[in-house]
Scaffold this motif. Structure first.
Motif, mmCIF file in Angstrom:
data_model
loop_
_atom_site.group_PDB
_atom_site.id
_atom_site.type_symbol
_atom_site.label_atom_id
_atom_site.label_comp_id
_atom_site.label_asym_id
_atom_site.label_seq_id
_atom_site.Cartn_x
_atom_site.Cartn_y
_atom_site.Cartn_z
ATOM 1 N N ARG A 545 62.437 -40.481 -38.465
ATOM 2 C CA ARG A 545 61.135 -39.947 -38.885
ATOM 3 C C ARG A 545 61.359 -38.870 -39.952
ATOM 4 O O ARG A 545 62.119 -37.934 -39.728
ATOM 5 N N ASP A 553 62.223 -44.574 -37.585
ATOM 6 C CA ASP A 553 61.223 -44.938 -38.588
ATOM 7 C C ASP A 553 62.025 -45.642 -39.686
ATOM 8 O O ASP A 553 62.515 -45.002 -40.615
ATOM 9 N N ASP A 555 61.611 -47.561 -42.218
ATOM 10 C CA ASP A 555 61.273 -47.356 -43.628
ATOM 11 C C ASP A 555 60.870 -45.918 -43.936
ATOM 12 O O ASP A 555 60.364 -45.639 -45.028
ATOM 13 N N GLY A 556 61.074 -45.031 -42.979
ATOM 14 C CA GLY A 556 60.565 -43.666 -43.143
ATOM 15 C C GLY A 556 61.001 -42.994 -44.441
ATOM 16 O O GLY A 556 60.221 -42.294 -45.083
ATOM 17 N N GLU A 558 62.435 -44.811 -46.979
ATOM 18 C CA GLU A 558 62.792 -45.870 -47.926
ATOM 19 C C GLU A 558 62.160 -45.690 -49.301
ATOM 20 O O GLU A 558 62.743 -46.076 -50.313
ATOM 21 N N TYR A 559 60.974 -45.103 -49.339
ATOM 22 C CA TYR A 559 60.279 -44.974 -50.630
ATOM 23 C C TYR A 559 60.026 -43.507 -50.961
ATOM 24 O O TYR A 559 59.008 -43.164 -51.548
#
Lengths: 700, 700
Positions: A545, A553, A555-556, A558-559
């Protein structure tokens, strides 16, 4: 002030019972100064409890009371079981002394400030040291040995720390930070030093803490967060008295105090227009400020600086290098023997996730390797053990092998930011041991521990004002293990755990100490690998997270701008850091690792996704596919936590009920959290890959 | 107190210039009470500026000064351009009055408390009302008409609000909430009512706000958050004086004050052991407490209650139904004509994401539909317009069609929690208009507006202490549009926008008002659909950052307890809410929607993923595939924002520079954020689906 250790504060690895073997014997302490004085006081306390006696031979320096006046002092003729003495202060020639001289003749040389020799002839166990500081470590060694220190004869053993500086960094804030709280990344309550904007009125736990540190081998602390906010910056000047008060409390245990300072202090505190390290008045400000620090705290250790990192100011603002920045502080400290720990944790935290060419893992090397040789001798570059940020699994930072002309310290993290936040049991000894033994230049070359010998080993402390010190009582073992491994990196982490268990738990387990010891090993020995199993797979890291860093998380991050990606798509996962097709990070390592990491075949499984982007069907060296490995480890990890909980239930009657209850509560949360990790990670990769579990287990 | 409107506070839709047409004429006001008095004061102010004059015919009640003493009062014989009068107070028989009588004869009946008639004969424009409150709305109608109110003759028009209660809910906290701040989900600075734990000392903006509300048609406010924390709970008792002070300021504009109350007040404030609504002393406590409220504020509106929702207490704790809970408050309010707004926003926010059978969308219906008929007449069930939570696109809540024996209010959200947080331009008029016109029972049945006629329309206010009231100056239009649509749901939202533009901007645009008007339409008319294009696709919702709800995070809520999922995997995306294979939510609608939503072929594209889980290759009614639709709309949305920014640049000289600068700054952020949305959403679905963009555009 309330009493030094209130009844409801856990004694950690120094319960009274650990001193039984010593406290029931007749002992001589001989040596000058604070070191011998502290040893004497420890023994007196033990003798008062267990009926032994102690006398001090050499007259204490200054105005101290003669030894004979003290409680438990022994005025009878010599009939000793234990002698602790500096060689010079040893009153008579003994077999032990002869052993030591012979030993020296064989080339072991000086014992140094902190080393000691242990030998047993007949009924007498002797600890010899060159300096009184060595007696302190010798005493705690005898405490660890317990009754076995007084058994059959022992050949002389010499103990010297492998690493001179063994430091606990506290990320404690004076003011409660609106986001990070009193202790940044703290999972054990408030700070033992600070509360709500000021030094605590009751500092009794600081002394107890120093004792614990000394008993495991740590010899320095910093008392404030490396992110130095406004209030904390003033510790260097107007609030220096607070630092001095702490220094007074820890000095008896051979602990020196260092301070995290803000690089912009000449502006923020000194009212200068600039903090440019090449400006003469900046230089003068640091010189004068540092002189005042040593006037107040003569044994002050030095500064720690996080510069140009995550918003902290640094030399880049003035177009200067980090060598310029570090050296101005180093010059100010040098006349007093102080050092600068300059952190290498510098990276772009405003990265564009779309840009796959920028690689946060490269950052420390790219920034610092070109500066090798430009730092003063009393600058120690403090490098996190891995290229990212204390993940459960990372390769060793390539900076460690890249700067032969620079003193390096390696930083570890006992506070379990990414390893379960002291709600999960995660004994980090095996991980740190692996890292310290890692040989960047191949099997016959120096190890990480060798590189750090002249710089230091640093641990971010996991201690707070929690009654158990560390939130999770079993997390105490991490601080203990750090100290022991920093002193002796060759130690087996399971043996270190055994020491910790024997000190902490066994004396109070009257009915079945073997079951307790066995259970604690079962619970803890493999706990780091268990944690790894149910969290981010194969070295890819993060998947936590954002912000609080707890729980899954995938994709927490990822972007985000933080540079912490896994690049999972429907075909595969991992970060291509090869020279041939990726970011080129593998090229930062010397041979053989630059080639091993580069090679898809040779790269160790546990780091595969750190170095390579591979299809889900890629077959690991272990013989299983990546996707099946993800499923298998996540199911297995949760099973192991469930088993851990069952095992812990079995020892309910063997440990302090408060400890048992706290650990049980944490294990319940760990099991819940591990299931959440398992299900989120498995579901995420099942949804992406479409590959079913080979064993048909439930994936949501 | 500083002056009522400080120079740096934006006048919103009531700049002085908007009163020019009125202020330059000779006017008669005739009618009793506060309503007429407020009208008189407004006109006096306009006349003082623009040279007209006003007289009041009927003697004011109470101790007010005679009209002739007032600035701008006219003692000359009748020679009037505008008459505003209650029918009874009209001094002479006029053609206008005859028109109205004729009109009534045709069955239009009473004008009610707030309605008015407008007619123009010869050179005289007349506003007639039954009650003085109608004169106030009539005045603001004439303001909207401007010079056109004084042109050719106008046939009589009757204006009556479609909905009796038109309420702005403020989610303002008295104490700054550690997470949510002064205003929960507020994007326009602090509260205009509260600051740091107390009523603001300077309440001048409250009066201005009331004026703005009246001018758009809103007739009630709540002054505290529906999440009623400890301090705010006391507004009901010890801090009632604060509420009364606000009520005094808004009363002249026909605004009644309601209060959010905590269901556990009998315990928290009354010291009772229970808040069980069936306990006699709980009932007595509410009765007595409410009696005191009316003693202090005789025109108090009533209570708003969020119960058993997101941690707020409620009747479930006592095994009672929400009807039991609402009715005890209703009984206490009934003698005074007060109402309870009882929120239907009740759902399990500790859902297990693994459990696909639980559907948050079902929750309000499942909880409340069975209670239809069990609520008192003065209970108004306050239903969010959609089954989830103010997403950019949702179907209408099925509760609205499910409770024929219950008064319902429908709740909208002007504060742009999920629609760009007043950093993105997003004119919500078209969305609300669509919702209000929606006919749950099919084209010939009642609309949502019809259902709400007897209950009310509620808006969560977007106003704060920001100089532009709403952070983004263009967000003012949302509050304006809500008021106008609540009064007259059949209005074209583009025409409402036109009104708002004419009032707010045109009077100050001296050089090219047409360009300005055209540009504002270009910027705003389609802005909600533009926002929809670059955010979550096809009605699937959320995909925002957890917690602050700003910016993209496609999986942000996917594995959380909040019940807000999209279930994207490598094959497809969407939530199956059908009866045939999903959660059965479609069955909560009456025909024809239960069947339209159920059918993959008939379901409207914009709600497809709300109701169905479909493969990425599924062809929409529009003819494109789901995946290509995602790519296309996200590229198009960003292009539209870029175009919006270019358009806005063109009108730099035509609006107040401060407004232009603020909007420009927000547009820059909107463009950045839209690009981030585009790239994250496109990348996410490309990584999952593996389907390339048909047009080869860049996806990361």
């Amino acid at each position: 002030m309330i009493s030094p250790r209130s009844a409801d504060i856990h004694a950690a690895w120094l319960p009274s019972e650990a001193f039984r073997a010593i406290g029931s014997r007749r002992i001589l302490v001989s040596g000058p100064g604070t070191g011998a004085e502290t040893v004497l006081r420890e023994i007196e306390r033990a003798c008062a409890r267990y009926g032994g006696s102690v006398r001090r031979q050499s007259p204490p320096s200054g105005g101290e009371r003669p030894a004979a006046d003290r409680a438990g002092a022994d005025t009878a003729p010599y009939d000793l079981a234990l002698v602790l003495a500096t060689e010079q202060a040893l009153p008579v020639e003994t077999a032990a002394r002869a052993d030591l001289r012979r030993h020296r003749g064989e080339g072991t040389g000086t014992l140094g400030e902190e080393g000691f020799a242990l030998v047993r002839h007949g009924d007498v166990t002797t600890v010899l040291a060159d300096q009184p500081g060595g007696l302190r470590y010798g005493l705690f060694h005898v405490v660890r040995l317990g009754e076995s220190a007084f058994g059959p004869a022992r050949q002389i053993e010499v103990h010297r720390p492998a690493t001179r500086l063994r430091i606990a960094n506290h990320w404690d804030n004076i003011d409660v930070h609106p986001v990070m709280g009193q202790v940044e990344r703290g999972y054990a309550g408030g700070s033992i030093f600070w509360r709500d904007g000021a030094l605590r009125r009751d500092l009794s736990r600081v002394g107890d803490y120093a004792r614990l540190l000394a008993a495991c081998g740590i010899n320095a602390i910093t008392v404030n967060n490396v992110n130095v906010h406004v209030t904390e910056a003033h510790l260097l000047t107007t609030r220096l008295g607070d630092v001095a008060a702490i220094a007074d409390l820890v000095r008896p245990y051979g602990i020196r105090v260092h301070l995290s300072v803000n690089f912009a202090s000449p502006v923020a505190l000194g009212g200068l227009a600039t903090a440019d390290p090449l400006e003469q008045d900046v230089r003068a400000w640091w010189t004068e400020t540092t002189r005042r620090v040593y006037e107040t705290i003569p044994d002050f250790g030095g500064y720690v600086v996080k510069a140009d990192s995550e918003g902290q100011p640094g030399p880049f603002a003035y177009g200067r290098s980090h060598a310029d920045g570090a050296n101005v502080l180093a010059d100010a400290l040098a006349p007093f023997g102080g050092v600068v720990h300059w952190r290498a944790f510098v990276y772009n935290h405003r990265q564009d996730w779309r840009d796959r060419s920028t690689d946060r893992a490269r950052a420390a090397y790219d920034h610092f390797a070109p500066l090798d040789g430009q730092f003063r001798d009393n600058v120690i570059l403090q490098v996190k053990h891995g290229p990212l940020d204390f993940q459960t699994r990372e390769p060793v930072s390539p900076v460690i092998a890249a700067m032969p002309a620079t003193r390096l310290a390696v930083e570890f993290q006992a506070t379990q930011e990414y390893t379960g936040q002291q709600r999960h049991v995660c004994y980090l000894g095996p991980w740190w041991s692996e890292l310290l033994r890692f040989a960047p230049w191949g099997a016959n070359g120096d190890t990480v521990a060798d590189v750090a010998a002249n710089g230091g080993l640093v641990v971010v402390s996991n201690v707070g004002d929690d009654p158990f010190w560390t939130g999770h009582p079993l997390a105490q073992a991490n601080l203990y293990a750090f100290g022991r491994l920093a002193w002796a990196p060759e130690l087996d982490p399971a043996a270190v755990l055994d020491e910790w268990i024997d000190l902490t738990f066994v004396p109070s387990a009257t009915s079945d100490p073997d079951l307790l010891r066995r259970t604690l090993h079962e619970v803890m020995d493999d706990s780091w690998r268990t944690y790894e199993r149910y969290t981010a797979p194969l070295g890819v890291g993060f998947m936590v997270r954002p912000g609080n860093h707890y729980g899954p998380d995938v994709d927490g991050y990822e972007y985000t701008p933080w540079g912490t990606y896994h690049f999972a798509d429907r075909d595969g996962v991992g970060v291509d850091r090869t020279r041939s097709s990726g970011t080129g990070f593998t090229g930062q390592y010397p041979s053989p690792w630059s080639d091993r990491y580069e090679s898809l075949q040779d790269c160790p499984d546990e780091l595969l996704l750190f170095f390579h982007h591979v299809p889900y069907g890629h077959v690991l060296r272990s013989g299983t596919t990546v996707i099946q490995h993800i499923y298998d480890t996540h199911f297995a990890g949760v099973e192991q936590v469930a088993e851990t909980r069952r095992r812990w239930e079995r020892v309910a009657g063997l440990v302090d009920p408060a400890v048992h209850a706290r650990v049980t509560e944490r294990l319940n949360e760990q099991l819940r959290s591990a299931q959440e990790w398992r299900d989120q990670v498995n579901t995420y990769f099942y949804r992406k890959s479409g590959v079913p579990d080979a064993h048909g287990r439930r994936i949501h």
